[in-house]
Design an enzyme around this catalytic site. Structure first.
Site, PDB file in Angstrom:
ATOM      1  N   ASN A 198       0.853  -1.192   0.000  1.00  0.00           N
ATOM      2  CA  ASN A 198       0.000   0.000   0.000  1.00  0.00           C
ATOM      3  C   ASN A 198       0.888   1.240   0.000  1.00  0.00           C
ATOM      4  O   ASN A 198       1.215   1.806   1.044  1.00  0.00           O
ATOM      5  CB  ASN A 198      -0.915  -0.016   1.220  1.00  0.00           C
ATOM      6  CG  ASN A 198      -1.989   1.052   1.111  1.00  0.00           C
ATOM      7  OD1 ASN A 198      -1.799   2.056   0.422  1.00  0.00           O
ATOM      8  ND2 ASN A 198      -3.098   0.840   1.776  1.00  0.00           N
ATOM      9  N   ASP A 199       1.264   1.656  -1.216  1.00  0.00           N
ATOM     10  CA  ASP A 199       2.163   2.790  -1.423  1.00  0.00           C
ATOM     11  C   ASP A 199       1.824   4.039  -0.636  1.00  0.00           C
ATOM     12  O   ASP A 199       2.669   4.885  -0.415  1.00  0.00           O
ATOM     13  CB  ASP A 199       2.017   3.252  -2.887  1.00  0.00           C
ATOM     14  CG  ASP A 199       2.738   2.372  -3.840  1.00  0.00           C
ATOM     15  OD1 ASP A 199       3.674   1.703  -3.432  1.00  0.00           O
ATOM     16  OD2 ASP A 199       2.335   2.374  -5.017  1.00  0.00           O
TER      17      ASP A 199
END
Ligand code: IFM
Length: 515
Positions: A198-199
């Protein structure tokens, strides 16, 4: 012209011919036989680099995390190209085992853009672990164990390629495991780094990531299987111990009562916990402890039921919930989207097949297939006015139920959803999965399916697999015959290249086969 058309046709016949199925569900068949593998080919070639939504090579480059996962969706059809890409990817791994997050494939230089500003953390805690999964997928598919001995350089931007450290691919995999083992926070869990999958969740200081812990557990299981197959039992035993240690830490610190927390901030506060007002539960926090094998059966069931209760919608499973309602620089970009959009509680499709896979591991074929159908573009005919995008390829995201445009699909084509939904459908729902020992037959389907057929090419041989389900179960192989001869277990040994093998499987109520 005719010649070019014939070549094109031959290419696609070969590409799509690696797996064909016939099931009671026409929308499933049309995706699995044509559109989904076709999208996997596109993501394999373009990563997230260039589309109507992306800026192109000059801006971003190829992602290590993205491309390693894309390899897994295309490896059965184009193993040689997969090997070439894997070689490139391994050469942007750092000597400490971590990997450069993005690189430009023409120059093989890393993109040191936004996350590398002076004084910021720049290592992503997950990239290198995807490399282990991708190389193991290539080897299980092809049986090309020689690839492990190929010498490949580690990345060092200060040195010309000829002077960089070289080591066999197997060494690259082993070093990838050192990184999460050595870089841990106060609970002994792997550090988040700049971000994990989850950047957009970027926590300051030494935050810990449960995603990285579970991805590490999954990569450990892949490596253990590989090392055992190579007869390297001592190393496999050592990794087995590491797996147990991480399992213990995850279950001691991260179980929140009805689900697992997703992160710990540097000060030890959980994110993705019942104690949070917003962002109480994250989908990846639940599917991955099942995939890694860290969750007990009871916790796995409870965690996946929580996903169903709190995050599922008729358009797919939301990434987290409830959405964040105001910008919080301590959490990062995730809080800059409105609730229900993108990573802030949107239906981020890439994470849906992970839940499908986890459900099949528990034997819930009906629920896994319900999740498959919810996001199947080919099943969107009745909702196309709100979905709006192509009914033959996966979107990156669909707006979630907290958003006024709930159900609207966005950013089609370049998404890891392609590779993972293809893996979920073929390897876990149809259950035809390559392993070091052969082709595993382990379907997990809706009870109502009374029979289906899969033709799978594997290491040069063609397997015609007929599966019957007279007791209407979701999972379990009661009987397996190879060319008419009953065999023990559910793994069909590799047959000589060029041969054609008939496999008959009868499903029945037996104890589920461990994944
Ligand atoms: O995991 C990332 C991916 O690498 C790029 N697109 C967004 C995903 C989720 O943040």
């Amino acid at each position: 012209m005719d010649e070019s058309f014939a070549k094109l046709k031959a290419f696609w016949d070969h590409y799509l011919g690696q797996l064909q199925c016939q099931t009671p569900d026409a929308a499933f068949d049309s995706m699995v036989n044509i559109h989904n593998p076709r999208q996997c080919h596109t993501t394999f070639n373009w990563s997230r680099s260039l589309s109507l939504y992306q800026l192109g090579y000059g801006a971003r480059g190829m992602g290590f995390r993205d491309s390693t996962q894309d390899v897994m969706g295309a490896v059965a059809s184009i193993p040689n190209e997969a090997k070439v890409l894997l070689r490139k990817l391994m050469s942007v791994q750092n000597p400490d085992g971590s990997a450069m997050h993005q690189f430009f494939p023409l120059t093989m230089e890393a993109n040191e853009g936004d996350s590398r500003e002076e004084g910021t953390k720049h290592t992503y805690g997950d990239d290198h672990l995807w490399g282990v999964l991708a190389v193991c997928a290539y080897i299980k598919e092809t049986g090309d164990y020689g690839f492990l001995d190929e010498a490949t350089t580690y990345y060092d931007k200060c040195l010309p390629v000829e002077q960089r450290e070289q080591a066999p691919i197997l060494d690259h995999l082993l070093r990838a495991m050192n990184y999460p083992k050595e870089n841990v926070g106060q609970h002994g869990l792997p550090l988040l780094g700049f971000a994990d999958w989850n950047d957009t969740v970027n926590l300051p200081g030494d935050a810990e990531s449960l995603f990285n812990a579970n991805l590490y557990g999954t990569a450990l299981r892949e490596l253990i299987a590989l090392l055992r197959h190579l007869g390297k039992d001592e190393s496999a035993d050592a990794f087995e111990k590491d797996w147990q240690v991480m399992r213990e830490r995850v279950n001691t610190h991260a179980w929140d009562g009805a689900w697992y927390v997703r992160y710990f901030k540097e000060n030890g506060e959980p994110i993705g916990s019942k104690s949070n007002e917003e962002g109480k539960i994250f989908t990846n926090g639940q599917s991955w402890p099942v995939i890694s094998g860290f969750a007990s059966e009871e916790r796995a069931k409870t965690a996946l039921d929580s996903v169903n209760e709190h995050l599922n919608t008729l358009n797919g499973i939301q990434l987290s919930g409830p959405g964040y309602t105001r910008y919080d620089p301590e959490k990062g970009g995730v809080t800059s989207y409105p609730p229900g959009a993108k990573e802030n509680g949107g239906i981020f499709l890439h994470s849906n097949p992970w839940v499908m896979i986890a459900e099949t591991m528990l034997g819930n074929g009906d629920r896994a297939f319900q999740y498959y159908n919810q996001i199947n573009p080919a099943a969107k005919n009745d909702s196309i006015d709100s979905y709006e995008i192509e009914p033959y390829c996966y979107a990156q995201n669909i707006l979630g139920d907290e958003h006024p445009q709930f159900g609207l699909g966005r950013n089609s084509w370049l998404s890891g959803t392609a590779s993972w939904t293809y893996q979920a459908a073929t390897q876990y729902i149809l259950g035809v999965r390559p392993s070091h020992e052969g082709l595993i037959i382990d379907p997990c389907v809706p009870k109502a399916w009374d029979q289906f057929m899969v033709v799978r090419k594997f290491r040069g041989a063609t397997y015609r697999i007929q599966i019957r389900n007279p007791e209407q179960v979701c999972k379990g192989i009661a009987e397996l015959k190879v060319d008419g001869v009953p065999i023990e277990g559910n793994c069909v040994p590799p047959a000589p290249s060029g041969t054609s093998i008939s496999v008959e499987a009868i499903m029945g109520s037996v104890a589920p086969v461990p994944a």
